[in-house]
Write a protein that holds these residues in place. Sequence first.
Motif: not given
Length: 118
Positions: A104-118
């Motif tokens: 189990q992954y028990n250490i997490w960082g905050q997320g960063t948003e990726v948007t793929v759009s034209s």
Amino acid sequence: VQLQASGGGLVQPGGSLTLSCAVSGRVSDFFVMAWFRSAPGKEREFVGSIRWGTGATLYRDSVKGRFTISRDKAKRTVTLQMNGLKPEDTAVYSCAARRSDTTQYNIWGQGTEVTVSS
């Protein structure tokens, strides 16, 4: 161990983006670092991982040949290079870590948003 992800943004289909995860604290060669992503209305999914010691990598099938995970021990960073981005890659990307003797992954960082759009 603490993780801090960065590098998200808006990119056109077919474009590239590089995410970085800064690693602080005591990390040993027995750690496995990974990237996960969470898209709206979908469960979080594993993107890929890298063993801190050997550099061995694993990827989910849908990103093989497009995404590359690497780690720089001296700079204490884990990088996710994403090429050939598709709209379905849109998600919040998070880095995570676990010891290699656990599942189990028990250490997490905050997320960063990726948007793929034209």
